[in-house]
Write a protein that holds these residues in place. Structure first.
Motif, short mmCIF file in Angstrom:
data_model
loop_
_atom_site.label_atom_id
_atom_site.label_comp_id
_atom_site.label_asym_id
_atom_site.label_seq_id
_atom_site.Cartn_x
_atom_site.Cartn_y
_atom_site.Cartn_z
N PRO A 261 -14.94 -1.97 -43.19
CA PRO A 261 -15.42 -1.40 -44.37
C PRO A 261 -15.63 -2.42 -45.55
CG PRO A 261 -14.04 0.18 -43.55
CD PRO A 261 -13.59 -1.09 -43.06
N GLN A 262 -16.85 -2.16 -46.37
CA GLN A 262 -16.99 -3.06 -47.57
C GLN A 262 -16.74 -2.02 -48.81
OE1 GLN A 262 -20.61 -5.17 -47.13
NE2 GLN A 262 -19.83 -6.20 -45.32
N PHE A 263 -16.84 -2.68 -50.01
CA PHE A 263 -16.78 -1.83 -50.99
C PHE A 263 -18.03 -2.19 -51.99
CE2 PHE A 263 -12.32 -2.80 -49.44
CZ PHE A 263 -11.90 -1.31 -49.85
N ASP A 264 -18.52 -0.81 -52.56
CA ASP A 264 -19.69 -0.92 -53.47
C ASP A 264 -19.10 -1.08 -54.72
OD1 ASP A 264 -18.72 1.50 -53.94
OD2 ASP A 264 -20.35 2.92 -53.11
N ALA A 265 -20.16 -0.89 -55.68
CA ALA A 265 -19.88 -1.00 -56.98
C ALA A 265 -18.92 0.03 -57.66
CB ALA A 265 -21.34 -0.96 -57.85
N ASP A 266 -18.92 1.21 -57.05
CA ASP A 266 -18.20 2.32 -57.40
C ASP A 266 -16.83 2.31 -56.75
OD1 ASP A 266 -20.31 3.15 -58.89
OD2 ASP A 266 -20.76 4.43 -57.07
N GLY A 267 -16.54 1.24 -56.00
CA GLY A 267 -15.38 1.09 -55.34
C GLY A 267 -14.90 2.13 -54.06
N ARG A 268 -16.19 2.30 -53.54
CA ARG A 268 -16.26 3.29 -52.38
C ARG A 268 -16.40 2.30 -51.17
NH1 ARG A 268 -19.88 8.43 -52.57
NH2 ARG A 268 -21.23 6.91 -52.95
N GLN A 269 -15.59 2.81 -50.13
CA GLN A 269 -15.91 1.80 -48.76
C GLN A 269 -17.24 2.63 -48.18
OE1 GLN A 269 -12.52 2.81 -46.39
NE2 GLN A 269 -11.06 1.61 -47.61
N PHE A 270 -18.02 1.53 -47.58
CA PHE A 270 -19.15 1.80 -46.89
C PHE A 270 -19.28 0.85 -45.86
CE2 PHE A 270 -20.57 -1.57 -49.40
CZ PHE A 270 -21.48 -2.31 -48.82
N VAL A 271 -19.93 1.39 -44.65
CA VAL A 271 -20.39 0.76 -43.49
C VAL A 271 -21.78 0.90 -43.00
CG1 VAL A 271 -19.91 0.36 -40.94
CG2 VAL A 271 -18.00 0.52 -42.58
N THR A 272 -22.74 -0.35 -42.84
CA THR A 272 -23.93 -0.03 -42.61
C THR A 272 -24.37 -0.53 -41.28
OG1 THR A 272 -24.69 -0.30 -44.89
CG2 THR A 272 -26.38 -0.78 -43.18
N THR A 273 -24.84 0.45 -40.21
CA THR A 273 -25.20 0.33 -39.14
C THR A 273 -26.66 -0.04 -38.91
OG1 THR A 273 -23.31 1.54 -38.17
CG2 THR A 273 -25.00 1.07 -36.71
N TYR A 274 -27.13 -1.18 -38.25
CA TYR A 274 -28.63 -1.45 -38.07
C TYR A 274 -28.96 -1.28 -36.79
CZ TYR A 274 -28.06 -3.66 -42.77
OH TYR A 274 -27.51 -3.72 -44.19
N GLU A 275 -30.47 -1.40 -36.62
CA GLU A 275 -31.06 -1.01 -35.26
C GLU A 275 -30.55 0.00 -34.52
OE1 GLU A 275 -30.35 -4.80 -32.92
OE2 GLU A 275 -31.71 -5.88 -34.16
N CYS A 276 -30.49 1.18 -35.17
CA CYS A 276 -30.46 2.57 -34.66
C CYS A 276 -31.60 2.78 -33.82
CB CYS A 276 -30.06 3.59 -35.66
SG CYS A 276 -28.53 3.03 -36.74
N LEU A 277 -31.56 2.77 -32.59
CA LEU A 277 -32.61 2.89 -31.67
C LEU A 277 -32.50 4.36 -30.82
CD1 LEU A 277 -32.50 -0.67 -30.07
CD2 LEU A 277 -33.67 0.41 -32.20
N ARG A 278 -33.65 5.04 -30.87
CA ARG A 278 -33.79 6.30 -29.65
C ARG A 278 -35.31 6.52 -29.57
NH1 ARG A 278 -34.38 8.76 -26.11
NH2 ARG A 278 -33.68 10.88 -26.07
N LYS A 279 -35.71 5.96 -28.40
CA LYS A 279 -37.16 6.14 -27.82
C LYS A 279 -38.00 5.24 -28.72
CE LYS A 279 -37.18 11.07 -26.54
NZ LYS A 279 -37.70 12.34 -26.63
N THR A 280 -39.03 5.48 -29.59
CA THR A 280 -39.68 4.48 -30.19
C THR A 280 -39.28 4.59 -31.86
OG1 THR A 280 -41.53 6.26 -30.63
CG2 THR A 280 -41.73 4.57 -28.83
N ALA A 281 -38.13 5.38 -32.28
CA ALA A 281 -37.60 5.41 -33.40
C ALA A 281 -36.68 4.19 -33.79
CB ALA A 281 -36.91 6.90 -33.77
N ARG A 282 -36.81 3.68 -35.14
CA ARG A 282 -35.89 2.86 -35.39
C ARG A 282 -35.22 3.19 -36.91
NH1 ARG A 282 -36.85 2.07 -31.10
NH2 ARG A 282 -37.65 0.49 -29.91
N GLY A 283 -34.17 2.75 -37.29
CA GLY A 283 -33.56 3.18 -38.48
C GLY A 283 -32.33 2.31 -38.74
N ASP A 284 -32.01 2.67 -39.89
CA ASP A 284 -30.28 2.13 -40.09
C ASP A 284 -29.74 3.24 -40.90
OD1 ASP A 284 -30.60 1.51 -43.42
OD2 ASP A 284 -32.34 0.66 -42.38
N VAL A 285 -28.42 3.24 -41.00
CA VAL A 285 -27.59 4.19 -41.48
C VAL A 285 -26.39 3.73 -42.25
CG1 VAL A 285 -26.05 6.45 -40.86
CG2 VAL A 285 -28.14 5.87 -39.41
N THR A 286 -26.14 4.20 -43.33
CA THR A 286 -25.06 3.68 -44.04
C THR A 286 -24.12 5.13 -44.57
OG1 THR A 286 -26.31 2.02 -45.26
CG2 THR A 286 -24.30 2.75 -46.35
#
Length: 397
Positions: A261-286
């Motif tokens: 995990p990384q830390f944002d400006a507020d000091g919270r941990q966050f993780v971002t997952t790219y290339e979330c694929l399903r059928k023809t849908a594409r996205g990213d989730v944090t």
């Protein structure tokens, strides 16, 4: 006078007998000479073909030689095409073709082709012909058709030879154990083979090693024999033999690289997952932690999905991990329909949650199928059919 006449007649008879006997001996001697001449001629005539006689080649050997020749020509053509393609690819990448390795080829293909191609049939492949095409068995018999292998007529000589070798190792260990018991020595418990974290070679890999096809029952016999070999007290004496047919059983969770995990400006941990694929849908989730359970999808809340099933798909990873209401989720998705977008977000959330749970929960998520990407696609319509599988109604008249 009569006596002299009788003596002369007798001498004449004796002379005739001698002449007749001599003639018979001469004729017999001549016949023997002629017979010897005929025999020597016959031997000479018959001996000539034996000097140039060739061994007959069996039909099986002829068929094998023909297949081997065709396979050699095919592999030669494939290797030539592989070298040409490798040289062209090296020129495209500005590299030296002589030092261009297989790893460089894979990296070049990943760079030149788009990463959106996830269907295995659509992925480009460039491997050496020895890796693509299976190995062929060498000749198992000589030119006269006599097999080399003592277990040729079993149908699977290499497999049964392996079982024979296992039994031979067992017999050696039994003999060693008897000798040690006579001396009053027992097996060292510290050297006992620890098979924890290992498994026997899979059936497909064993078939590739033996270059033979085996059924499930034969593979079970192989594993049972190896288990029996490992259970012997002095099995560590044949440790090299056992290692040839075992492979480490790696935990699937260790093969998946879990991001830190990384830390944002507020000091919270966050993780971002790219290339979330399903059928023809594409996205990213944090995913951010700690959070209040806020879920944002393309700037909207969970009501972005009107269907209840799609909402359940998004919430299921959070409920399963016990983090519902403890993390915030931000998702951006495009393409596809509601089902595809919900599946892409669900997979992205599950992959991101690995950084906030323990290893046991990650393993549970893997067993539940949350970490497995769903590659299913809609099956295309076929020509001459009403749909992917639906056929037109057949009418006789």
């Amino acid at each position: 006078m009569e006596v002299a006449l009788r003596i002369g007649v007798n001498l004449l008879k004796i002379n005739r007998v001698c002449v007749h006997s001599a003639s018979r001996i001469t004729d017999s001697y001549a016949k023997q000479i002629q017979l010897n001449r005929d025999f020597s001629t016959e031997v000479t005539v018959n001996a000539a073909p034996l000097a140039v006689k060739k061994h007959k080649v069996s039909k099986a050997m002829k068929a094998y030689l023909e297949r081997a020749r065709e396979n050699d020509e095919f592999m030669k053509t494939q290797k030539l095409e592989y070298q040409i393609g490798k040289r062209h690819l090296a020129n495209m990448m500005g590299e030296d073709a002589e030092t261009f390795t297989q790893e460089d080829i894979d990296n070049a293909i990943a760079y030149l082709f788009p990463s959106g191609i996830f269907d295995k049939r659509a992925r480009p492949l460039m491997k050496s012909p020895e890796e693509v095409f299976p190995a062929r068995k060498a000749a198992e018999f000589d030119e006269t058709g006599r097999p080399f292998h003592s277990m040729f007529y079993t149908g699977r000589p290499n497999f049964f030879k392996l079982l024979y070798d296992i039994v031979e190792e067992m017999n050696k260990i039994h003999d060693l154990e008897e000798r040690m018991l006579r001396r009053g020595t027992r097996a060292d418990a510290n050297q006992k083979i620890d098979f924890t974290g290992f498994q026997w070679m899979p059936k497909e890999q064993l078939e590739s090693m033996l270059v033979e096809q085996i059924n499930d029952l034969e593979y079970t016999n192989f594993t049972n024999a190896m288990d029996r070999l490992v259970s012997l007290p002095f099995s560590y004496k044949c440790q090299n033999f056992i290692k040839k047919f075992s492979k480490p059983l790696l935990d699937q969770t260790k093969q998946l690289e879990i991001p830190k995990p990384q830390f944002d400006a507020d000091g919270r941990q966050f993780v971002t997952t790219y290339e979330c694929l399903r059928k023809t849908a594409r996205g990213d989730v944090t995913v951010r932690m700690p959070g209040t359970g806020k879920i944002t999808i393309n700037g909207h809340d969970i009501t972005y999905f009107e269907e209840l099933q799609s909402r359940e798909q998004v919430l299921f990873p959070l409920i399963f991990a016990g983090l519902l209401g403890k993390v915030d989720v931000e998702a951006n998705v495009e393409g596809g329909g509601t089902s595809g977008q919900a599946g892409a977000i669900r997979w992205g959330i599950a992959m991101s949650l690995r950084s906030f749970v323990d290893q046991e929960m990650v393993e549970s998520m893997r067993l539940a199928g949350l970490l497995q990407r769903d590659y299913r696609r809609r099956e295309r319509k076929k020509f001459g059919q009403e749909g992917a599988r639906r056929k037109y109604t057949w009418k006789k008249r």
